[in-house]
Design a protein around this motif. Structure first.
Motif, PDB file in Angstrom:
ATOM      1  N   TRP A 253      -8.027  -3.408  -6.538  1.00 58.02           N
ATOM      2  CA  TRP A 253      -6.875  -2.577  -6.233  1.00 58.02           C
ATOM      3  C   TRP A 253      -6.427  -1.830  -7.487  1.00 58.02           C
ATOM      4  CZ3 TRP A 253      -3.141  -2.536  -1.975  1.00 58.02           C
ATOM      5  CH2 TRP A 253      -3.632  -3.163  -0.816  1.00 58.02           C
ATOM      6  N   ALA A 254      -5.928  -0.619  -7.285  1.00 59.93           N
ATOM      7  CA  ALA A 254      -5.257   0.130  -8.353  1.00 59.93           C
ATOM      8  C   ALA A 254      -3.764   0.027  -8.117  1.00 59.93           C
ATOM      9  CB  ALA A 254      -5.680   1.597  -8.328  1.00 59.93           C
ATOM     10  N   PHE A 255      -3.026  -0.426  -9.090  1.00 55.55           N
ATOM     11  CA  PHE A 255      -1.573  -0.537  -8.971  1.00 55.55           C
ATOM     12  C   PHE A 255      -0.937   0.606  -9.755  1.00 55.55           C
ATOM     13  CE2 PHE A 255      -2.868  -5.018  -8.231  1.00 55.55           C
ATOM     14  CZ  PHE A 255      -2.531  -5.022  -6.888  1.00 55.55           C
ATOM     15  N   LEU A 256      -0.081   1.340  -9.068  1.00 53.51           N
ATOM     16  CA  LEU A 256       0.419   2.621  -9.544  1.00 53.51           C
ATOM     17  C   LEU A 256       1.770   2.439 -10.224  1.00 53.51           C
ATOM     18  CD1 LEU A 256      -0.528   4.289  -6.174  1.00 53.51           C
ATOM     19  CD2 LEU A 256      -1.905   4.234  -8.256  1.00 53.51           C
ATOM     20  N   GLY A 257       1.827   2.810 -11.490  1.00 59.54           N
ATOM     21  CA  GLY A 257       2.970   2.453 -12.323  1.00 59.54           C
ATOM     22  C   GLY A 257       4.313   2.977 -11.872  1.00 59.54           C
ATOM     23  N   GLN A 258       4.351   4.189 -11.320  1.00 59.72           N
ATOM     24  CA  GLN A 258       5.640   4.792 -10.960  1.00 59.72           C
ATOM     25  C   GLN A 258       6.394   3.944  -9.947  1.00 59.72           C
ATOM     26  OE1 GLN A 258       7.614   7.004 -12.111  1.00 59.72           O
ATOM     27  NE2 GLN A 258       7.815   8.817 -10.823  1.00 59.72           N
ATOM     28  N   GLY A 259       5.695   3.528  -8.876  1.00 62.51           N
ATOM     29  CA  GLY A 259       6.348   2.746  -7.834  1.00 62.51           C
ATOM     30  C   GLY A 259       6.767   1.367  -8.302  1.00 62.51           C
ATOM     31  N   SER A 260       5.876   0.677  -9.007  1.00 59.66           N
ATOM     32  CA  SER A 260       6.204  -0.679  -9.443  1.00 59.66           C
ATOM     33  C   SER A 260       7.310  -0.673 -10.496  1.00 59.66           C
ATOM     34  CB  SER A 260       4.952  -1.384  -9.979  1.00 59.66           C
ATOM     35  OG  SER A 260       4.383  -0.658 -11.051  1.00 59.66           O
ATOM     36  N   SER A 261       7.331   0.337 -11.356  1.00 55.14           N
ATOM     37  CA  SER A 261       8.411   0.435 -12.349  1.00 55.14           C
ATOM     38  C   SER A 261       9.754   0.631 -11.658  1.00 55.14           C
ATOM     39  CB  SER A 261       8.153   1.596 -13.314  1.00 55.14           C
ATOM     40  OG  SER A 261       6.971   1.375 -14.054  1.00 55.14           O
ATOM     41  N   TRP A 262       9.757   1.447 -10.594  1.00 55.69           N
ATOM     42  CA  TRP A 262      10.994   1.683  -9.861  1.00 55.69           C
ATOM     43  C   TRP A 262      11.479   0.400  -9.195  1.00 55.69           C
ATOM     44  CZ3 TRP A 262      11.743   1.988  -4.348  1.00 55.69           C
ATOM     45  CH2 TRP A 262      13.031   2.424  -3.979  1.00 55.69           C
TER      46      TRP A 262
ATOM     47  N   THR B 172       0.830  -1.192   0.000  1.00 58.28           N
ATOM     48  CA  THR B 172       0.000   0.000   0.000  1.00 58.28           C
ATOM     49  C   THR B 172       0.870   1.250   0.000  1.00 58.28           C
ATOM     50  OG1 THR B 172      -1.488  -1.273   1.405  1.00 58.28           O
ATOM     51  CG2 THR B 172      -2.024   1.035   1.080  1.00 58.28           C
ATOM     52  N   GLY B 173       0.525   2.193  -0.849  1.00 60.48           N
ATOM     53  CA  GLY B 173       1.275   3.436  -0.936  1.00 60.48           C
ATOM     54  C   GLY B 173       2.222   3.422  -2.111  1.00 60.48           C
ATOM     55  N   LEU B 174       3.361   2.777  -1.966  1.00 63.16           N
ATOM     56  CA  LEU B 174       4.354   2.744  -3.033  1.00 63.16           C
ATOM     57  C   LEU B 174       3.825   2.059  -4.285  1.00 63.16           C
ATOM     58  CD1 LEU B 174       7.305   3.119  -4.043  1.00 63.16           C
ATOM     59  CD2 LEU B 174       7.806   0.883  -3.015  1.00 63.16           C
ATOM     60  N   LEU B 175       3.116   0.946  -4.109  1.00 68.85           N
ATOM     61  CA  LEU B 175       2.743   0.105  -5.254  1.00 68.85           C
ATOM     62  C   LEU B 175       1.271   0.179  -5.625  1.00 68.85           C
ATOM     63  CD1 LEU B 175       4.848  -3.051  -4.341  1.00 68.85           C
ATOM     64  CD2 LEU B 175       5.431  -1.230  -5.941  1.00 68.85           C
TER      65      LEU B 175
ATOM     66  N   ASN C 203       7.669  11.664  -8.791  1.00 68.62           N
ATOM     67  CA  ASN C 203       8.986  11.681  -9.428  1.00 68.62           C
ATOM     68  C   ASN C 203      10.067  12.069  -8.428  1.00 68.62           C
ATOM     69  OD1 ASN C 203       7.984  10.977 -11.965  1.00 68.62           O
ATOM     70  ND2 ASN C 203       7.633  13.110 -12.548  1.00 68.62           N
ATOM     71  N   GLY C 204       9.725  13.019  -7.534  1.00 68.95           N
ATOM     72  CA  GLY C 204      10.680  13.440  -6.515  1.00 68.95           C
ATOM     73  C   GLY C 204      11.018  12.332  -5.541  1.00 68.95           C
ATOM     74  N   ASP C 205      10.008  11.539  -5.154  1.00 69.40           N
ATOM     75  CA  ASP C 205      10.246  10.411  -4.257  1.00 69.40           C
ATOM     76  C   ASP C 205      11.218   9.418  -4.882  1.00 69.40           C
ATOM     77  OD1 ASP C 205       8.461  11.299  -2.268  1.00 69.40           O
ATOM     78  OD2 ASP C 205       6.760  10.327  -3.256  1.00 69.40           O
ATOM     79  N   VAL C 206      10.951   9.063  -6.136  1.00 66.99           N
ATOM     80  CA  VAL C 206      11.788   8.085  -6.829  1.00 66.99           C
ATOM     81  C   VAL C 206      13.213   8.608  -6.983  1.00 66.99           C
ATOM     82  CG1 VAL C 206      12.156   6.915  -9.029  1.00 66.99           C
ATOM     83  CG2 VAL C 206       9.880   6.940  -7.999  1.00 66.99           C
TER      84      VAL C 206
ATOM     85  N   THR D 199      20.978   4.156   6.988  1.00 62.53           N
ATOM     86  CA  THR D 199      19.584   3.768   7.190  1.00 62.53           C
ATOM     87  C   THR D 199      18.699   4.929   6.767  1.00 62.53           C
ATOM     88  OG1 THR D 199      20.209   2.395   9.085  1.00 62.53           O
ATOM     89  CG2 THR D 199      17.877   2.974   8.865  1.00 62.53           C
ATOM     90  N   CYS D 200      17.714   4.657   5.940  1.00 58.06           N
ATOM     91  CA  CYS D 200      16.810   5.712   5.461  1.00 58.06           C
ATOM     92  C   CYS D 200      15.379   5.202   5.502  1.00 58.06           C
ATOM     93  CB  CYS D 200      17.183   6.123   4.038  1.00 58.06           C
ATOM     94  SG  CYS D 200      16.165   7.449   3.356  1.00 58.06           S
ATOM     95  N   SER D 201      14.469   6.022   6.033  1.00 57.84           N
ATOM     96  CA  SER D 201      13.046   5.686   6.076  1.00 57.84           C
ATOM     97  C   SER D 201      12.297   6.677   5.190  1.00 57.84           C
ATOM     98  CB  SER D 201      12.510   5.764   7.507  1.00 57.84           C
ATOM     99  OG  SER D 201      13.249   4.929   8.363  1.00 57.84           O
ATOM    100  N   LYS D 202      11.517   6.168   4.249  1.00 56.57           N
ATOM    101  CA  LYS D 202      10.802   7.036   3.313  1.00 56.57           C
ATOM    102  C   LYS D 202       9.301   6.796   3.440  1.00 56.57           C
ATOM    103  CE  LYS D 202      10.376   9.984  -0.043  1.00 56.57           C
ATOM    104  NZ  LYS D 202      10.529  11.421   0.252  1.00 56.57           N
ATOM    105  N   TYR D 203       8.561   7.860   3.696  1.00 58.79           N
ATOM    106  CA  TYR D 203       7.111   7.797   3.882  1.00 58.79           C
ATOM    107  C   TYR D 203       6.413   8.082   2.562  1.00 58.79           C
ATOM    108  CZ  TYR D 203       2.510   9.436   5.556  1.00 58.79           C
ATOM    109  OH  TYR D 203       1.167   9.634   5.760  1.00 58.79           O
ATOM    110  N   ILE D 204       5.684   7.090   2.033  1.00 61.56           N
ATOM    111  CA  ILE D 204       4.909   7.263   0.804  1.00 61.56           C
ATOM    112  C   ILE D 204       3.498   6.752   1.085  1.00 61.56           C
ATOM    113  CG2 ILE D 204       4.669   6.626  -1.618  1.00 61.56           C
ATOM    114  CD1 ILE D 204       7.660   6.461  -1.828  1.00 61.56           C
TER     115      ILE D 204
END
Length: 288
Positions: free
Chosen positions: A67-76, A15-18, A180-183, A169-174
């Motif tokens: 579910w809707a799968f969001l292309g930007q996250g899954s492509s990354w 959920t979120g990224l994908l 595009n900025g997140d990626v 160590t990095c934690s990213k909230y999506i």
């Protein structure tokens, strides 16, 4: 193959990224406007025991969700699989995440990092953070991407990690979809972890921010008053859950007259939340 020391781990949630689940009463005519959709059929005998609300099961013991799968996250994520990066699941769907979501996303079976049932953890963040800090991930750079990530969750992961690995160590909230900025931010951070010079830069950044954060006294009473003033000013505009105000105020006092918006952006990424103002809006608030 690159040494594990320079081969980062990326821990992801569905959920979120994908993707995101559609509300059950949504008009199916709208699906094409949101993104590629897929129906997921959950089964009662193969469903997570914690952190996911149990649905209303049909008589056959199944439950269907769109579910809707969001292309930007899954492509990354797919792009990472072709590089020297290990992608693992840290998902509330536990060991069933491959079963339900792998094929729908076009992903191969990925290792599951969050494996136990979470009975000894009070929050989902604590459950995930504790398991991302052990075994194969303890001595490697780690990027954690999650849709529910508070400042407390970030600090939990750092506390569980070895002190020497906290700079890596990095934690990213999506929360809903990757921009595009997140990626770009995540890709840049991963690139730094894959070389000695890049890791050295991350450790220097960590040292600078840690020194500013840990300072409890200032060389003069005036500097302390200035820190309190800037911190209070920031607390009016940042999210109430954010840990951003104190380290940004310390940076403002330490670098009065020579503030750099790029450094403000780095501090915001480490300590802020998605709802906090961008660095360009925060910069004027740091003036003393």
């Amino acid at each position: 193959m690159t040494s594990d020391q320079f081969r980062p781990v990326v821990a992801i949630e569905v959920t979120g990224l994908l993707g995101v689940p559609f509300p059950p009463n949504i008009d199916t005519k709208l699906l094409a406007d949101v993104g590629a959709g897929s129906e997921i059929t959950f089964r009662r005998g193969a469903f997570p025991s914690r952190f996911v609300g149990e649905p209303v099961w049909e008589e056959c013991g199944e439950h269907r969700e769109r579910w809707a799968f969001l292309g930007q996250g899954s492509s990354w994520v797919k792009s990472l699989l072709g590089r020297d990066v290990d992608v693992v699941w840290a998902s509330r769907y536990q060991e069933y995440v491959n079963t339900y979501f792998g094929a729908a996303l076009g992903l191969p079976e990925l290792p599951v990092a969050a494996r136990d049932d979470g009975r000894f953890h009070t929050t989902e963040a604590d459950w995930k953070a504790s398991q991302l800090s052990i075994d194969d991930y303890a001595d490697r750079p780690l990027l954690w991407v999650n849709d529910e990530l508070t400042t407390a969750g970030r600090h939990l992961l750092e506390r569980y990690r070895k002190p020497a690995m906290r700079a890596l160590t990095c934690s990213k909230y999506i929360p809903d979809s990757a921009s595009n900025g997140d990626v770009q931010f995540m890709s840049d951070w991963l690139e730094l972890t894959q070389s000695p010079s890049g890791q050295g830069e991350l450790r220097r950044q960590r040292a600078r921010f840690t020194n500013a954060r840990r300072r409890r006294g200032f060389s003069t009473e005036r500097m302390h008053r200035e820190w309190v003033l800037v911190r209070t000013r920031l607390e009016y505009v940042v999210d109430f859950r954010s840990g951003l105000a104190a380290p940004l105020a310390a940076y403002a006092v330490d670098h009065a007259g020579e503030l750099d918006v790029r450094v403000v952006a780095q501090i915001r990424e480490e300590w802020g939340l998605a709802f906090d103002p961008p660095a360009e809006e925060l910069l004027p608030l740091l003036s003393i």
